[in-house]
Design an enzyme around this catalytic site. Structure first.
Site, short mmCIF file in Angstrom:
data_model
loop_
_atom_site.label_atom_id
_atom_site.label_comp_id
_atom_site.label_asym_id
_atom_site.label_seq_id
_atom_site.Cartn_x
_atom_site.Cartn_y
_atom_site.Cartn_z
N SER A 22 0.83 -1.21 0.00
CA SER A 22 0.00 0.00 0.00
C SER A 22 0.87 1.27 0.00
O SER A 22 0.50 2.27 -0.62
CB SER A 22 -0.97 0.00 1.19
OG SER A 22 -0.27 0.16 2.40
N ASN A 23 2.02 1.24 0.66
CA ASN A 23 2.91 2.42 0.62
C ASN A 23 3.49 2.61 -0.77
O ASN A 23 3.63 3.74 -1.25
CB ASN A 23 4.03 2.29 1.66
CG ASN A 23 3.57 2.72 3.03
OD1 ASN A 23 3.34 3.90 3.26
ND2 ASN A 23 3.38 1.76 3.92
N LYS A 74 17.99 -10.94 7.15
CA LYS A 74 18.86 -10.09 6.31
C LYS A 74 19.07 -10.78 4.96
O LYS A 74 18.68 -11.94 4.78
CB LYS A 74 20.19 -9.84 7.02
CG LYS A 74 21.00 -11.10 7.26
CD LYS A 74 22.36 -10.77 7.85
CE LYS A 74 23.22 -12.03 7.93
NZ LYS A 74 24.57 -11.81 8.38
N MET A 101 11.11 -6.35 4.92
CA MET A 101 11.30 -6.85 6.28
C MET A 101 12.67 -7.50 6.50
O MET A 101 12.78 -8.47 7.25
CB MET A 101 10.16 -7.83 6.62
CG MET A 101 8.79 -7.21 6.48
SD MET A 101 8.67 -5.56 7.25
CE MET A 101 7.86 -5.99 8.74
N ARG A 102 13.69 -6.94 5.87
CA ARG A 102 15.05 -7.43 6.11
C ARG A 102 15.99 -6.25 6.35
O ARG A 102 15.81 -5.19 5.75
CB ARG A 102 15.56 -8.22 4.89
CG ARG A 102 14.94 -9.59 4.81
CD ARG A 102 15.27 -10.27 3.52
NE ARG A 102 14.41 -11.42 3.38
CZ ARG A 102 14.67 -12.62 3.88
NH1 ARG A 102 15.82 -12.84 4.50
NH2 ARG A 102 13.82 -13.60 3.74
N ASN A 118 13.43 4.46 4.80
CA ASN A 118 12.48 3.45 5.27
C ASN A 118 11.33 4.15 5.96
O ASN A 118 11.48 5.24 6.49
CB ASN A 118 13.19 2.52 6.26
CG ASN A 118 12.28 1.42 6.77
OD1 ASN A 118 11.52 0.81 5.99
ND2 ASN A 118 12.32 1.13 8.06
N HIS A 120 8.59 3.38 9.10
CA HIS A 120 8.38 2.46 10.22
C HIS A 120 7.11 2.86 10.97
O HIS A 120 6.91 4.05 11.24
CB HIS A 120 9.60 2.50 11.15
CG HIS A 120 9.48 1.51 12.26
ND1 HIS A 120 9.66 0.15 12.07
CD2 HIS A 120 9.14 1.66 13.56
CE1 HIS A 120 9.47 -0.48 13.21
NE2 HIS A 120 9.14 0.42 14.12
#
Ligand code: GAR
Length: 216
Positions: A22-23, A74, A101-102, A118, A120
């Site tokens: 969505s972002n 990662k 998500m890494r 990023n 958050h």
């Protein structure tokens, strides 16, 4: 960088995401509307069936899955190289993490110094890591929110670009709180990325100064 029809310089963004995207959609709409002087050159996911890939393809934006390697949190060295190569091949100037998500390590960050950002879903430095909205709800805070930050080698620790607050209601569930946080994300992230690509941000140690006085 590329030029638009008026000959204006347009940045090229690479978006990395692991989820529904969505972002990414908010960023793509802001680029199309001219609110961010940039285009999204490529979308990359570490999850083969992530919604973000379908949403990118539906908008005609090149999108691909790149395997992350054996680690859970990662990219391994080989994968980091593959991600950087794909971004460079696409001519990317800035890397925008949208639910990726890494953690990214030195090799990747050195390829794009001060050019990886990023979003958050909390007011950092509170509630770093996974499901930050649920952490905030479980802790019992009355105010949480959204943070946009530069990415460093830590988990959600880089210099903060922009923040916005979201009130926690007594009857909130994790889902209802995350939904309101996402509404704020979809406004704040495009505004912060626009400031970034316009060269309006200056990093001084941990502090990010905005060179214009416009609000977010
Ligand atoms: C967003 O809420 C974003 O803040 C969060 O993942 C969600 C992705 O949603 N990111 C993190 O938690 C990173 N630590 P989306 O796929 O709909 O954009």
């Amino acid at each position: 960088m590329t030029l638009d029809v008026q000959g204006t310089t347009m940045a090229r963004l690479g978006v990395l995401g692991s989820g529904k995207g969505s972002n990414f959609v908010a960023l793509a709409h802001a680029c199309n509307a001219g609110k961010i002087p940039a285009s999204i050159a490529i979308v990359i996911s570490d999850v083969p069936d992530a919604g973000i890939l379908d949403r990118a393809r539906a908008l005609g934006i090149p999108a691909c899955y790149l395997p992350p390697g054996p680690f859970r949190t990662k990219l391994d060295e080989q994968s980091e190289e593959a991600y950087v190569a794909a971004l460079r091949d696409a001519g990317v100037d800035y890397v925008v993490l949208a639910g990726f998500m890494r953690v990214l390590k030195g090799r990747f960050l050195r390829a794009y110094p001060n050019r990886v950002v990023n979003i958050h879903p909390s007011l950092l430095p509170a509630f770093r890591g996974l499901e930050a909205w649920k952490q905030a709800l479980d802790y019992g805070v009355k105010v949480t929110g959204v943070t946009v930050h530069f990415v460093d080698e830590g988990v959600d620790t880089g210099p903060i670009i922009a923040q916005a607050a979201v009130m926690v209601e007594d009857d909130d569930t994790a889902a209802s709180l995350h939904q309101r946080i996402q509404q704020v994300e979809h406004e704040l992230y495009p505004a912060a990325v626009a400031a970034l690509v316009r060269g309006e941000l200056q990093i001084e140690g941990r502090k990010v100064r905005r060179l214009t006085r416009a609000g977010w």
